[in-house]
Every structure is written in C-alpha cells, then in structure tokens.
Motif scaffolding. Sequence first.
Motif, PDB file in Angstrom:
ATOM      1  N   UNK A   1     -96.493  27.243  64.848  1.00  0.00           N
ATOM      2  CA  UNK A   1     -96.474  26.686  63.493  1.00  0.00           C
ATOM      3  C   UNK A   1     -95.924  27.710  62.504  1.00  0.00           C
TER       4      UNK A   1
ATOM      5  N   UNK B   1     -94.160  30.410  63.116  1.00  0.00           N
ATOM      6  CA  UNK B   1     -92.753  30.651  63.424  1.00  0.00           C
ATOM      7  C   UNK B   1     -91.877  29.515  62.856  1.00  0.00           C
ATOM      8  N   UNK B   2     -92.336  28.292  63.055  1.00  0.00           N
ATOM      9  CA  UNK B   2     -91.561  27.135  62.584  1.00  0.00           C
ATOM     10  C   UNK B   2     -91.458  27.132  61.072  1.00  0.00           C
TER      11      UNK B   2
ATOM     12  N   UNK C   1     -88.909  29.642  60.019  1.00  0.00           N
ATOM     13  CA  UNK C   1     -87.543  29.169  60.264  1.00  0.00           C
ATOM     14  C   UNK C   1     -87.183  28.060  59.281  1.00  0.00           C
ATOM     15  N   UNK C   2     -88.122  27.128  59.095  1.00  0.00           N
ATOM     16  CA  UNK C   2     -87.848  26.002  58.213  1.00  0.00           C
ATOM     17  C   UNK C   2     -87.582  26.482  56.788  1.00  0.00           C
TER      18      UNK C   2
ATOM     19  N   UNK D   1     -84.145  28.132  56.716  1.00  0.00           N
ATOM     20  CA  UNK D   1     -83.058  27.150  56.735  1.00  0.00           C
ATOM     21  C   UNK D   1     -82.964  26.452  55.378  1.00  0.00           C
ATOM     22  N   UNK D   2     -84.118  26.040  54.856  1.00  0.00           N
ATOM     23  CA  UNK D   2     -84.106  25.314  53.591  1.00  0.00           C
ATOM     24  C   UNK D   2     -83.590  26.205  52.462  1.00  0.00           C
TER      25      UNK D   2
ATOM     26  N   UNK E   1     -81.445  28.708  52.608  1.00  0.00           N
ATOM     27  CA  UNK E   1     -79.989  28.838  52.639  1.00  0.00           C
ATOM     28  C   UNK E   1     -79.304  27.499  52.363  1.00  0.00           C
ATOM     29  N   UNK E   2     -79.931  26.448  52.824  1.00  0.00           N
ATOM     30  CA  UNK E   2     -79.382  25.109  52.582  1.00  0.00           C
ATOM     31  C   UNK E   2     -79.243  24.863  51.087  1.00  0.00           C
TER      32      UNK E   2
ATOM     33  N   UNK F   1     -76.859  27.636  49.349  1.00  0.00           N
ATOM     34  CA  UNK F   1     -75.417  27.436  49.545  1.00  0.00           C
ATOM     35  C   UNK F   1     -74.949  26.169  48.839  1.00  0.00           C
ATOM     36  N   UNK F   2     -75.761  25.117  48.965  1.00  0.00           N
ATOM     37  CA  UNK F   2     -75.334  23.862  48.348  1.00  0.00           C
ATOM     38  C   UNK F   2     -75.196  24.035  46.841  1.00  0.00           C
TER      39      UNK F   2
ATOM     40  N   UNK G   1     -72.383  27.306  45.960  1.00  0.00           N
ATOM     41  CA  UNK G   1     -70.971  27.009  46.229  1.00  0.00           C
ATOM     42  C   UNK G   1     -70.614  25.592  45.841  1.00  0.00           C
ATOM     43  N   UNK G   2     -71.437  24.986  44.979  1.00  0.00           N
ATOM     44  CA  UNK G   2     -71.143  23.598  44.614  1.00  0.00           C
ATOM     45  C   UNK G   2     -69.814  23.554  43.863  1.00  0.00           C
TER      46      UNK G   2
ATOM     47  N   UNK H   1     -78.213  34.730  65.867  1.00  0.00           N
ATOM     48  CA  UNK H   1     -78.974  33.488  65.847  1.00  0.00           C
ATOM     49  C   UNK H   1     -78.922  32.720  67.161  1.00  0.00           C
TER      50      UNK H   1
ATOM     51  N   UNK I   1     -68.668  23.008  47.733  1.00  0.00           N
ATOM     52  CA  UNK I   1     -69.571  21.949  48.195  1.00  0.00           C
ATOM     53  C   UNK I   1     -69.640  20.810  47.193  1.00  0.00           C
TER      54      UNK I   1
ATOM     55  N   UNK J   1     -93.155  22.526  69.821  1.00  0.00           N
ATOM     56  CA  UNK J   1     -94.589  22.259  70.016  1.00  0.00           C
ATOM     57  C   UNK J   1     -94.824  21.376  71.244  1.00  0.00           C
TER      58      UNK J   1
END
Lengths: 346, 618
Positions: free
Chosen positions: A28, A30-31, A34-35, A38-39, A41-42, A45-46, A49-50, A71, B374, B399
């Motif tokens: 959990x 770890x997830x 990561x989540x 990811x979010x 950078x998501x 970047x969005x 760099x829009x 990665x 973007x 999981x």
Amino acid sequence: MEREGTFWLPPQSSTTAHEVDALFYFILVMSVIIQVGVTYYLVKFAWKYRRRSHADRPVDVHPSKWLEISWVVVPTLLVFVVFFWGFKAFVSAGIAPDNAYQIHVVGKKWLWEFEYPDGTTSVGDLYVPVGEPIELIMTSTDVLHSFYVPEFRVKHDAIPNRYTTIWFEVKEEGEYQVLCTEYCGTAHSEMYAKVHAVDRGTFNDWLRTGGGNDNLPLNQLGELLYTKQACNNCHSVDGSSGIGPSWQGLWQAARPGSDEGVADANYIRTSIVNPNAYIVEGYQGAMPAYPNLTDRELNGLVAYIRDINGAWTAADSAAANDSTVVPADTLDVPTPDGDAELAPAD
Amino acid sequence: MSTTTAAAPVRTQSAPAPKHPPGHEPVHNYLLEPGPSPDVRGLARVWPTVKAWVTTVDHKRIGVMYLFAVSFFFAVAGIAALLVRAELMNPGSDFLTADEYNRMFTLHGVMMVFLFIVPSIPGSLGNFVLPIMLGVKDVAFPKLNLASFYVFIAGASIAVYAILSGGIDTGWTFYTPYSDETNTAVLPMTMAVFVAGFASILTGINFIVTIHKMRAPGLTWNRLPLFIWALYAVSIVQVLATPVVGITMILLAMERLLNIGIFDPALGGDPVLFQHFFWFYSHPAVYIMILPAFGVISELMGTFSRQKVFGYRAIALSSVAIAMLGFLVWGHHMFVSGQSPLSSIVFSLITFLIGVPSGIKVLNWVWTMYRGSVWLTTPMLYALSFLFLFTIGGLTGIMVGTLAVDVHLHDTYFVVAHFHYVMMGGTVMAMIGGLFYWWPKMFGRMMSETWGRISAGVVFFGFNMTFFTQFILGSQGMPRRYFTYLPEYHDLHQVSTIGSWFLGLGLLLVLGNMIWSLFKGKPAPGNPWGAATLEWTHATSPPDHHNFHRTPLVTHGPYDYGVLFSGDGYSGDGAGGDGSGGDGSRGPAPIPNPELGAPQEMEKSIDLGLAQPKPSRD
Ligand code: HEM
Ligand SMILES: [Cu+2]
C-alpha cells in the motif's frame, strides 16, 4: 477484549494475520508513493507544458537512457521483494503445524457444517479452542463454496469430491464471522457461520454436551444426528441393504403390528427409544436403544426420515424454523415392558 | 454528386450537410452514400440508405455499426449495473429478490465482457481507423469484416434470447458445478459466447492480414502508429485464445445436455478443470480488453502533447510481448481454488514479470508530455484520467497478484474495484477519449468541447466515488456477488451507490454530446487536432468512400511533429482558425517539408486543417 481493526483491514485475530497485513501495508505504501509520484508529474507536465498559444512548439527531447533504465529496474526489484515476501507468507499460512486439531468442514447450499474428531457436529457455529492451531479439512456436497474469515485472513474453496485445507490459530477469545466467498446461488450472501473461540475448558464442555444444535431446522438436525449418532452404520438412506432396514421408503411403509400399521411418527419414535417394541420382518433386533435423545432430537430424526422420503413440505420447514417442537406428550409412546428389553422378541 | 448528398435522409432537413472549407469537401462521403433522389418519399426514400448500410463492405460503415451495437450493450449493461448498485444501497431486499439480483449482476458482467468490452475498441474505432491509418482503402477481407459483424449480432441476439428466457445466474465466469445445476438459461448463454467468439476471431484474422500486407508505401513497421501495433497484438490474442473459450462453452453445454462427467464432480468430473480452461482464455482476454486502450492512449498522448511518444519502440514491442506472455498467468485467478500451491507460486512470479512492462508504459506516457505542447482538450482529459485510474488499477494488481495478500482479498470487493479500475478506468476511459478524438473524423462534426470537459470531470469524480470505496469494502472483508451484507459495510455501500449516479450522469452527458453533435455540431475540418497520422493528414472529415484520393506516401514516423512542422511558423493545431495562426503567418500552406513529397503533388489530399474553424469551444 479490544479488537480494533484499521481503516483498511479488520482486526488481526489469527497468528498469521500480522504477516499478511505487514505485506499489505508495504504494498500500500509503495503504491501510494508511486501513485503520488505519477500524479505529481502528470499534473505538473500537463500544466507546465500546456499550450498557451498556437505558436507553441514542442522541444525535441532526447530521452535519457538512465531515466528509462531506472524505471525498468526499480519496479522490477520492488516486485521481486513483494513476490518473495508473499511467497513466504503464503507458505507459512498454508502449511498447518503437525499438532493441529483437525475439524472437518462441509459446505452445502447454504450452510456450513462442522464435524469434530469425537463425532460431535455443529452447523453454523464452529467452536475452537483459542491458542491452538486448528486445521480445517473442507469439502462440499453440492457446488463450490469458499470458507472465509476476514479477521483470520484465511480463505479457501470447498470443493465437492475433494479435500482442501486451511489452518489458523486464534489469538483471542471471541466470535468471528465466517463468510462464503465463492458464488453458490440464491442464498450465497447469507451463507454465514460464526467461529466461537473459547478456552480449552469451555471447548471440552461444549464437546461433551454435543454442541446443542438449537437453531437448526428439524430435518437438518435429523440429518446431522443420522451420522452423529451413527445411525448410518446400519441404516442406509439410499435403499441399499444394511444391518437395519434402509430409511428410504420407510415413511408410511407397512409395519404390521404397530398402532397404525404403518411407519408414522409414533412408530419411528418408538423404534428409536425402544428398538425392540417392533421388529421388522427379516431383521434381528440388533439395534441399541437411544434413551438420551431429547424430544427435539427425536423430532429431528422423524423429520429427516420424512424429508428423504419426500414428505417434508415447505410448511414443515417454516414451522420447523419457528422451532415449533412437537410436545412429547402428544406422541403416544408405548412403555417398553421389561422383558422385551432383555430378550429379543424373536 | 454533391446535390444528392445534401438531400440524403441521414440528416434531417433542418440540419444541412456540413460545410467544408473550399477544396476539402469529401467527394464521396461514406455517411451519405448512396443518395436517393430527392423526390422519392416515405419508406422508398429510407430503404436504399438502410440497405446500403446493412450490406456495406466499407470498413468505416462497419465500424460505425459496431459502435452503435457495442454502445447499446454498454447502455443495457450499465443500467443493470445501476440497478445492482441501487439494490445494494441497503442490506436486504429493496426491489430485487436474491434470485433477480443474481441474474442482474450476471447480465451486467456477461454483457460488459462479451458484448461490450471485448469487441468495443477493435470493432468500432479499430475497424474505422485501421485502414485509414495504414493509408489503404479497406481491410484485407471486407466481406469477412461484414460477416464478423453479423456473427457478433447473431451471438448478441442469442444472449438477448437467453436473458428474455429468464436470464442466467451463474456470474459471467460460469463456474461449474453451479452452472451444471442451475435451471436458468445457461445453454443459450454459452452458445451466445461461443458464437460471439467467432466474430472476435474473424476480426483478428482480418486485422493481422491487413497490417501485414496492406500498408501504404513507406509505412514500415517502425513507422506504424502505436494504435496499429496495439490492434496487431490484440488480434494475435483473439485468434489464439478465443477458440479455448469456445471449446469450454461447448464442453459445458455438452455436459448439461448429455451428462458427461467433465466438470461435474457428481459425474466424476473436475470442477477446477473448468476454471483452468476458463481462465486460459479469460486472462488473455483481459489483454484483449486493455491493449487496444493502450493504443488509443498512445495516439492521444502523442497528438495532444505534440511530441514523439516516449519509448515508442518499447511500447510497440512490449504490447506484443505482453500479449504472448499473457497466456502464462491464468492461474493467478485460482490461488484459493484448489490448484497446487506450487502452481500458485509459479503463476504469481510470472504475473509480476509481465506486470512490470504494463506499469512502465504509464511512465512512458507521462513522459511524453515532457517539454511538449500539451493541449488540454476533452480527449486529452480522458487520456489523463486513464493514466491516473489505470495506475491505481495496476498497483492494486500487485496486491491481488501477491500470494498471501490475495488469499485475503480474493473474491471480495477489492477485486471488483481492481477490475473496474482496469476495465472501466482503463478501457472505457480510453474508448471515450478515442471517440471524442476520432468523432470529427467519423461523422464530420465536432462535439461540444465545453460539455466534453464537464463530462470528463463528472465521470472522473463519479468513478472514484463508486469504485474507490470498494477497495476499502473489500479489504475489510466484504465478499463480492452478495445480494445483502452485514451492517458494518452499510456506509461504504451507500457512498458507492451514490457515486454510481454521478458516473451514470457523466456518461449520459457524453451520450447527449454525441447526439447533439450529429445534428448541431460544427462541421469538422480535416485535421482539427493537427495530428500527424494518415487519417488526419490525408483524409477528409468524414473520409471519402475510398478514404484517399491517392495513395499516401509515408516518409516519417507517426509522431514526428518536429519533422512535420519545422520552421514555418505553422502551429498545426487546427486552432488557428481565428486567422492569427499563432505567430502571424497564416494560410493553408502546403506542408513545407520536402520529405513528404512535392507540395503540389499532395495539395489535394493533404488537409492539415489550417484555415479551419476552431474546434467548437462553445
Ligand atoms: C456504470 C458503471 C458500472 C457500475 C456502477 C458497475 C458496478 C458493478 C457492480 C455493483 C458489480 C457487482 C459486484 C459483485 O457483486 O460482485 C459489478 C460487477 C461486474 N462489472 Fe461492473 N460496473 C460498471 C461498469 C462496468 C464496466 C465498464 C465493465 C467492463 C467492461 C464492468 C464489468 C463487470 C464485471 C465483469 C463484473 C462481474 C460480474 C460477476 O461477478 O459476474 N462493469 N459491476
Ligand atoms: Cu457458498
């Protein structure tokens, strides 16, 4: 008796639960990392760099080898850790200690039946001594079921014609919920049972008293008694011959010499309490008497015999569920006469 | 020709055919052919059009018909889902009995899997864009393509028959021995799955041959758009895996009819064998469901970031690798089913090995935006939703792939949440994003951008409210396929049910937007998004009957914006319609790139959407 669960998991009530939970939380955390990464950078970047104007032009990017390699490698290493950890926990939660106390579990539409080494059976309530490893040997009589106790973190399918096992050791006295997690039809979502974890002394007492099956419909109680009282040693329910007459076809069969001349409730009850009151042609009076059965148990056996002969109706079940017990005095039981008891009426 | 198209009955009289920029009118608009003469009335007027559609061998029309069919099943299965959720608002029976509930969730599962998600993207978007992306007129076997659509409809009709004749209550997995015993419509439903499977196989064969044999000159494997790569990988799985489910269904049907002991323990069969057969198809089928979505997302991320898709080669090849290795992990559905513990351990290991590449793709997509430009359009918002939701789906996959943890989570709501994050948060988001993206190409109309963005927000919110709660329900021990439940799960079930209403509303907005756009949407330019793949650069919107005026010549990769738009001040995003053209230079300049061939030569067929209206920003 504080049994606090967490936001994510129910209380840890078996000795192996903590291992599963530790791994759960490791994945959990770890997830979440990561989540969140990811979010982050998501969104970054969005946004960064829009496109602000039509003239916006992308920059030609030359991907960094190191980024790509990292990665690939890092997640691979992480999942290997998770795999081995899961493997270890799976093995320790899967192999019962040699001294485990074995209880048989039978899943049926839609109840759980438990059978203890001494022949005691119970339905819907599993009594176990606390602090001792318990091994469940499971099977099913109809379709797949799956025995699941969330607080123990154990689960396994019960499969017809095959034994599967799980084991656990309960840490604290208390009641724990058993659920069925393999879809099995109409009442799948009500195929509940309770684990009662009690101390050894209480457990022994419970075993001695045969674990009163108070809540069972009569016909099911009778079915239980059929094996529990070892009726099945002599009486078949499928018509095959045995030491005693088969119960198949018994209900309302001709029984010359009895009050009504047929096998009715009174006849059956008498035959159990005082086996030598009537002796069926062609059989020795070899049946032991069962003076200790309660009225409810006797009614259960009668109900069971009616049931397997197709004479148990829905109305009966409903009545049985109201646990309307036929009072003993409405049944006219002939008093056994002393002689008959000693000398087989041959 | 243009007079007949204008009068064709597909559009109502009040909505004239879209006006295209001069020089960009489709010569033979596939939507409107053949035009009946304007003075015919009544049925006679409609009939030729209907007939032309139902007997068409044009991949675009077949794609559109698939789109309608799968959308219909999505709607029916979605309504069933809302009913299932509504029933779970409270424990006990609200308006369904236990048996009705069991039929309802089976209907939902069977329809979503076999009639919606498996054929969804390949059947609709795939059929429509694959040949155009390849720069060819049609798929390799156009008649087979039509046949596959009708086979699908036949399968679907049998499924509808099964539902009308009482439904089926086994769950979409049809596990034995329950499916041997239940007296519901198992036989027709297995036949439906069997027949629909052939549609899948036929489409797969068609795509494989088309991709191998029919690419425009210059379109090498290294220049294939990633959507094509994904469809290629999917087709392989479809051809190899679908026969297994077909055979399994036949065996089940035979067992019910003839009482042979294959799976039924009462007859000496092995119920676990059924699970092996079933998942041997159904695990690879998970890739049939998700790989096309990967393809769509690659297109969206590339186009709307104006950037080469990061790790193009890795994404392309890993799709194929995942497709093949996907055959080796079915046992991870069976950790508690009575398969040997050793098998469970091996399956868990392989699962992790092939799970990693799927996860890495997410990072590649995110990095595609890096230093890009973007453009946050509706399709891009759906793509970003996909990245967020699919990551959750993938991580929770760790999981349930982990042995000891899965023992606790198996067959609980955790699994329900996990596969909805993958299938709905993944595939359905990608499909909606892809629809918004290709809609102008398919129908020549722009959808409303404002309402598109609102819908993306509502769907995202509703989705998380519906399904995130289910992770917690599941890890707390709530089993799945439960008609009623214990009081401690009540609150979370309520939240989930209310979430499903938001989700339903969001999807309704999408549907409304589509219907609205068909009648009222602004006419679409050839390349409203300024994308660089052939269906945008070389075809009109909607495409001509034969897709291209002349065969395109491909000289660059699908996302080489740097090469395509270098140095002329051209923004190429189709948003220059206000005439400002960004830095001042404007006009439908032919692509100033010698690699694409002489501008004069391409003038007629290249349409970069330069002098075009803005995509509707109402
Ligand atoms: C409106 C959106 C949706 C809602 C509210 C929803 C809700 C549900 C619910 C409540 C269940 C029953 C869970 C259980 O009792 O075990 C379920 C099962 C399922 N759903 Fe969905 N779902 C939705 C969309 C989808 C989509 C898009 C797919 C796949 C394409 C899908 C595939 C399935 C499958 C395969 C099952 C399992 C059915 C079974 O257990 O036999 N669902 N869904
Ligand atoms: Cu069950």
